[in-house]
Design a protein around this motif. Structure first.
Motif, mmCIF file in Angstrom:
data_model
loop_
_atom_site.group_PDB
_atom_site.id
_atom_site.type_symbol
_atom_site.label_atom_id
_atom_site.label_comp_id
_atom_site.label_asym_id
_atom_site.label_seq_id
_atom_site.Cartn_x
_atom_site.Cartn_y
_atom_site.Cartn_z
ATOM 1 N N ASN A 155 38.643 45.392 44.922
ATOM 2 C CA ASN A 155 37.294 44.846 44.307
ATOM 3 C C ASN A 155 37.892 43.554 43.830
ATOM 4 N N ASN B 51 37.187 39.293 40.044
ATOM 5 C CA ASN B 51 36.502 40.510 40.479
ATOM 6 C C ASN B 51 35.509 40.256 41.474
ATOM 7 N N ARG B 52 35.278 41.334 42.273
ATOM 8 C CA ARG B 52 34.337 41.276 43.491
ATOM 9 C C ARG B 52 33.386 42.444 43.325
ATOM 10 N N ALA B 53 32.108 42.200 43.423
ATOM 11 C CA ALA B 53 31.106 43.349 43.567
ATOM 12 C C ALA B 53 31.336 43.916 44.972
ATOM 13 N N GLU C 7 29.062 42.002 47.688
ATOM 14 C CA GLU C 7 29.127 40.584 47.469
ATOM 15 C C GLU C 7 29.529 39.991 49.028
#
Length: 235
Positions: free
Chosen positions: A199, A212-214, A217
């Motif tokens: 993530n 951070n990454r959803a 996304e």
């Protein structure tokens, strides 16, 4: 030849079509796309309808299988799940361009796409619904988790492990013995010299964590139209 459909009448769908035609193992009947008009032509093939039309289309054309031609990894996963729920007996085929090079003792899962010029070296494992893009190179004992992708001209060293839904972007390089977690994106042109967790968005030379990454996304071109709506649309 068995008859198949392509889900997604887009630029990526055009390249997938090219792979299937040159592979010469399946007959493409047409495209499934919710954002284009039924009967419209795309690359000389008809838009047959949306995923909701699948049961009737399968009976009408004796369709054996299909392939999800959607570049975004998470969106491709949602699309595959939806198709499987509507047409559980439909087979997900893989498309491997004849100009790709596949080494000995390699495994390639269902729904995968291997583009022209791609190299998959010995003892590598490609999960379901992965994309190995144009002129990308996966060295020996590489592993791509389900729904992951490596973009054009990506180069990886041996024993590379890419987690599910993760993407390595255009022209990035990864040294040997590197593991990248799930739902992580490596930016274009980056050089990865250390393991990367889940993530995250990373880029640079050497690649460093940016944020951070959803999991849902989007990471492809910003001007792209969203290809899937979980509620009522596939592509």
């Amino acid at each position: 030849m068995e008859k198949v459909v392509i889900f997604g009448a887009s630029g990526h769908g055009s390249v997938v079509l090219d792979c299937i035609e040159k592979q010469g193992e399946y007959q493409v009947i047409g495209f499934i796309d919710s954002y284009k008009s039924k009967g419209e032509k795309f690359n000389g093939y008809e838009i047959l309808g949306s995923e909701y039309d699948l049961p009737q289309l399968i009976d009408k054309y004796n369709i054996y299988g299909g392939i999800i031609a959607i570049g975004d990894n998470w969106t491709r996963k949602l699309a595959a799940d939806r198709v499987a729920s509507i047409a559980p007996n439909l087979v997900f085929i893989s498309a491997i361009h004849p100009n790709a090079t596949i080494g000995r003792n390699c495994y390639i899962g269902e729904g995968a796409v291997v583009m022209p010029g791609a190299i998959i070296n010995a003892n590598s494992w490609i999960g379901d619904f992965c994309i190995i893009n144009t002129n990308a190179s996966l060295d020996h004992n590489g592993k791509l988790g389900n729904f992951s992708s490596i973009a054009p001209r990506v180069s990886t060293g041996g024993n590379f492990n890419l987690g599910k839904y993760s993407a390595v972007s255009l022209g990035a390089s990864v040294i040997e013995n590197i593991s990248i977690g799930e739902h992580t994106v490596v930016g274009a042109g980056s050089v990865v010299i250390n393991d990367i967790a889940d993530n995250l968005v990373v880029y640079g030379t050497p690649a460093k964590v940016v944020r951070n990454r959803a999991i849902n996304e989007k990471y492809l071109a910003r001007k792209k139209t969203t290809l899937i709506s979980v509620s009522n649309s596939l592509v």
